[in-house]
Motif scaffolding. Structure first.
Motif, PDB file in Angstrom:
ATOM      1  N   LEU A 161      -8.571  16.852 -10.490  1.00 48.99           N
ATOM      2  CA  LEU A 161      -7.621  16.397 -11.503  1.00 48.99           C
ATOM      3  C   LEU A 161      -6.911  17.581 -12.151  1.00 48.99           C
ATOM      4  CD1 LEU A 161      -6.427  14.070 -13.161  1.00 48.99           C
ATOM      5  CD2 LEU A 161      -8.366  14.315 -14.733  1.00 48.99           C
ATOM      6  N   LEU A 162      -7.646  18.617 -12.516  1.00 50.46           N
ATOM      7  CA  LEU A 162      -7.038  19.791 -13.138  1.00 50.46           C
ATOM      8  C   LEU A 162      -6.029  20.462 -12.210  1.00 50.46           C
ATOM      9  CD1 LEU A 162     -10.114  21.395 -14.959  1.00 50.46           C
ATOM     10  CD2 LEU A 162      -8.115  20.323 -16.019  1.00 50.46           C
ATOM     11  N   ASN A 163      -6.401  20.610 -10.941  1.00 55.03           N
ATOM     12  CA  ASN A 163      -5.479  21.257 -10.004  1.00 55.03           C
ATOM     13  C   ASN A 163      -4.294  20.371  -9.660  1.00 55.03           C
ATOM     14  OD1 ASN A 163      -8.169  22.935  -9.250  1.00 55.03           O
ATOM     15  ND2 ASN A 163      -6.336  24.065  -8.651  1.00 55.03           N
ATOM     16  N   ALA A 164      -4.493  19.060  -9.595  1.00 57.71           N
ATOM     17  CA  ALA A 164      -3.379  18.157  -9.320  1.00 57.71           C
ATOM     18  C   ALA A 164      -2.358  18.203 -10.454  1.00 57.71           C
ATOM     19  CB  ALA A 164      -3.892  16.732  -9.126  1.00 57.71           C
ATOM     20  N   ILE A 165      -2.841  18.256 -11.692  1.00 64.26           N
ATOM     21  CA  ILE A 165      -1.930  18.352 -12.840  1.00 64.26           C
ATOM     22  C   ILE A 165      -1.159  19.666 -12.788  1.00 64.26           C
ATOM     23  CG2 ILE A 165      -1.834  18.564 -15.350  1.00 64.26           C
ATOM     24  CD1 ILE A 165      -4.213  16.656 -15.488  1.00 64.26           C
ATOM     25  N   LEU A 170       3.906  22.684 -11.614  1.00 65.99           N
ATOM     26  CA  LEU A 170       4.602  23.756 -10.909  1.00 65.99           C
ATOM     27  C   LEU A 170       5.852  23.260 -10.202  1.00 65.99           C
ATOM     28  CD1 LEU A 170       1.795  25.940  -9.249  1.00 65.99           C
ATOM     29  CD2 LEU A 170       3.372  26.597 -11.063  1.00 65.99           C
ATOM     30  N   GLN A 171       5.854  22.007  -9.766  1.00 66.00           N
ATOM     31  CA  GLN A 171       7.013  21.474  -9.068  1.00 66.00           C
ATOM     32  C   GLN A 171       8.144  21.101 -10.019  1.00 66.00           C
ATOM     33  OE1 GLN A 171       6.623  21.908  -5.800  1.00 66.00           O
ATOM     34  NE2 GLN A 171       4.597  22.592  -6.481  1.00 66.00           N
ATOM     35  N   ASN A 172       7.845  21.061 -11.317  1.00 62.73           N
ATOM     36  CA  ASN A 172       8.866  20.742 -12.313  1.00 62.73           C
ATOM     37  C   ASN A 172       9.089  21.971 -13.187  1.00 62.73           C
ATOM     38  OD1 ASN A 172      10.596  19.645 -14.157  1.00 62.73           O
ATOM     39  ND2 ASN A 172       9.273  17.930 -14.727  1.00 62.73           N
ATOM     40  N   ARG A 173      10.039  22.789 -12.811  1.00 63.76           N
ATOM     41  CA  ARG A 173      10.277  24.051 -13.508  1.00 63.76           C
ATOM     42  C   ARG A 173      10.846  23.850 -14.903  1.00 63.76           C
ATOM     43  NH1 ARG A 173       7.290  27.643 -10.730  1.00 63.76           N
ATOM     44  NH2 ARG A 173       7.635  27.404  -8.488  1.00 63.76           N
ATOM     45  N   HIS A 180      -0.597  26.917 -18.007  1.00 56.86           N
ATOM     46  CA  HIS A 180      -1.579  26.664 -19.055  1.00 56.86           C
ATOM     47  C   HIS A 180      -2.789  25.893 -18.523  1.00 56.86           C
ATOM     48  CE1 HIS A 180       0.947  28.384 -22.052  1.00 56.86           C
ATOM     49  NE2 HIS A 180       1.896  27.471 -21.942  1.00 56.86           N
ATOM     50  N   VAL A 181      -2.554  24.940 -17.628  1.00 58.82           N
ATOM     51  CA  VAL A 181      -3.675  24.180 -17.076  1.00 58.82           C
ATOM     52  C   VAL A 181      -4.584  25.086 -16.263  1.00 58.82           C
ATOM     53  CG1 VAL A 181      -4.306  22.280 -15.551  1.00 58.82           C
ATOM     54  CG2 VAL A 181      -2.366  22.046 -17.084  1.00 58.82           C
ATOM     55  N   MET A 182      -3.971  25.995 -15.434  1.00 52.68           N
ATOM     56  CA  MET A 182      -4.776  26.908 -14.635  1.00 52.68           C
ATOM     57  C   MET A 182      -5.561  27.868 -15.518  1.00 52.68           C
ATOM     58  SD  MET A 182      -5.575  27.511 -11.532  1.00 52.68           S
ATOM     59  CE  MET A 182      -4.250  26.758 -10.606  1.00 52.68           C
ATOM     60  N   TYR A 183      -4.911  28.385 -16.567  1.00 52.14           N
ATOM     61  CA  TYR A 183      -5.598  29.283 -17.481  1.00 52.14           C
ATOM     62  C   TYR A 183      -6.734  28.551 -18.205  1.00 52.14           C
ATOM     63  CZ  TYR A 183      -1.707  32.481 -16.748  1.00 52.14           C
ATOM     64  OH  TYR A 183      -0.784  33.317 -16.195  1.00 52.14           O
ATOM     65  N   PHE A 184      -6.477  27.293 -18.561  1.00 50.32           N
ATOM     66  CA  PHE A 184      -7.524  26.502 -19.193  1.00 50.32           C
ATOM     67  C   PHE A 184      -8.716  26.342 -18.273  1.00 50.32           C
ATOM     68  CE2 PHE A 184      -9.408  22.233 -19.551  1.00 50.32           C
ATOM     69  CZ  PHE A 184      -9.991  22.348 -20.803  1.00 50.32           C
ATOM     70  N   GLN A 185      -8.449  26.106 -16.979  1.00 47.65           N
ATOM     71  CA  GLN A 185      -9.539  25.926 -16.033  1.00 47.65           C
ATOM     72  C   GLN A 185     -10.364  27.204 -15.905  1.00 47.65           C
ATOM     73  OE1 GLN A 185      -8.260  24.334 -12.326  1.00 47.65           O
ATOM     74  NE2 GLN A 185     -10.311  24.107 -11.510  1.00 47.65           N
ATOM     75  N   PHE A 186      -9.691  28.357 -15.824  1.00 48.64           N
ATOM     76  CA  PHE A 186     -10.431  29.602 -15.735  1.00 48.64           C
ATOM     77  C   PHE A 186     -11.117  29.945 -17.054  1.00 48.64           C
ATOM     78  CE2 PHE A 186      -8.167  30.336 -11.800  1.00 48.64           C
ATOM     79  CZ  PHE A 186      -9.102  31.029 -11.067  1.00 48.64           C
TER      80      PHE A 186
END
Length: 300
Positions: A161-165, A170-173, A180-186
């Protein structure tokens, strides 16, 4: 045929500098590009070699635990961890092979997806072993029989779910900063998973060395401790690189490559740890990988 003088005649002059200095500056830029290309190729070769070893090891573990050995509540975790490690190695090899194309963004998302899943699984494994050591009666009698399946399903779903979001953003510039979602995951991986694993590892070490009975020093506990130690040494650097990139707001390509290489080493190491811990020594007859895994996980 164009002479050297005719070549230098086309090089524009910079104020306060002659053409030779300007040409040297440009030549240095080309040398830097060549150095970066060679560095990338070297990393690619190392990742492929490490991944080839990991493919064989994790593939063998998946085959044995999935089809040849009777599963229990704990081997379900190990099976899912091997699948996550295999996913990291496959996606990382493709990422280094295809270069900067659209498929690399998919590979990068899949790397983070499987990498985070492996961390969540290892956190649950360490907590499960702590509960088993500290509360053995509850763990053996009152532990829900399908808890492992439910926990693994939740972990895979949450990571996906996190990666899909993140991939959708990323596809909507138009949404500005999409990381932010990737940073949140890390952030979760670094500041939630790692502390739990450290606390669990320290607890298991204390029990391992202070308990007099030899049964507390079983092969399963030894394998889990070795896996946790190897993770803290080789898997955490990738988290550190992402957090550092977040704080500095700068991309660190060289550090990122080292982090990915360490992550590939971590994903390839677990089958080797199982083999070294589970093999018999001295005058005992040799056994295959199936017998080795059975000796480790029969401690359950």
């Amino acid at each position: 045929m164009m002479t050297n003088s005719s070549l230098t005649a086309h090089i524009p002059t910079v104020a306060g500098q002659d053409n030779d200095i300007y040409y040297l500056f440009n030549n240095t830029e080309w040398e830097q590009k060549i150095y970066e290309y060679v560095e990338q190729r070297i990393f690619f070769v190392f990742v492929i070699l490490v991944s080839a070893f990991g493919f064989l090891g994790n593939g063998f573990v998946i085959w044995l635990l999935g089809f040849r050995i009777k599963r229990n509540s704990f081997t379900i975790y190990i099976l899912n961890l091997a699948v996550a490690d295999m996913g990291v190695l496959v996606s990382m090899s493709i990422f280094f092979a295809v270069g900067h194309t659209f498929s690399t963004s998919l590979c990068e998302e899949f790397i983070i997806f499987t990498y985070s899943t492996g961390q969540f699984l290892l956190t649950v494994i360490s907590i499960d072993r702590c509960v088993c050591v500290l509360f053995p009666f509850w763990h053996q009698v009152h532990r829900p029989p399908y808890l492992s399946l439910v926990v693994c399903a939740v972990i895979w779903a949450l990571s996906f779910l996190l990666n899909a979001i993140h991939f959708a953003l990323l596809q909507n510039r138009k949404l500005g900063n999409n990381n932010h979602v990737m940073y949140f995951q890390f952030f979760v991986n670094s500041l939630v998973c790692v502390p739990f694993m450290v606390i669990s590892a320290v607890t298991l070490l204390v029990k391992f060395f202070l308990k007099r009975q030899q049964r507390w020093r079983g092969k399963l506990l030894t394998a889990i401790l070795a896996t946790l130690l190897f993770f803290l040494l080789f898997a955490f650097p990738l988290n550190a690189v992402y957090l550092l990139s977040t704080l500095t707001q700068k991309t660190l390509p060289t550090s990122m490559r080292y982090g990915l290489l360490c992550a590939s080493l971590n994903s390839s190491a677990n089958p080797l740890i199982y083999f070294l811990v589970g093999r018999k020594k001295k005058k005992h007859p040799r056994g295959g990988m199936k017998a080795i895994l059975q000796r480790i996980f029969e401690d359950e």
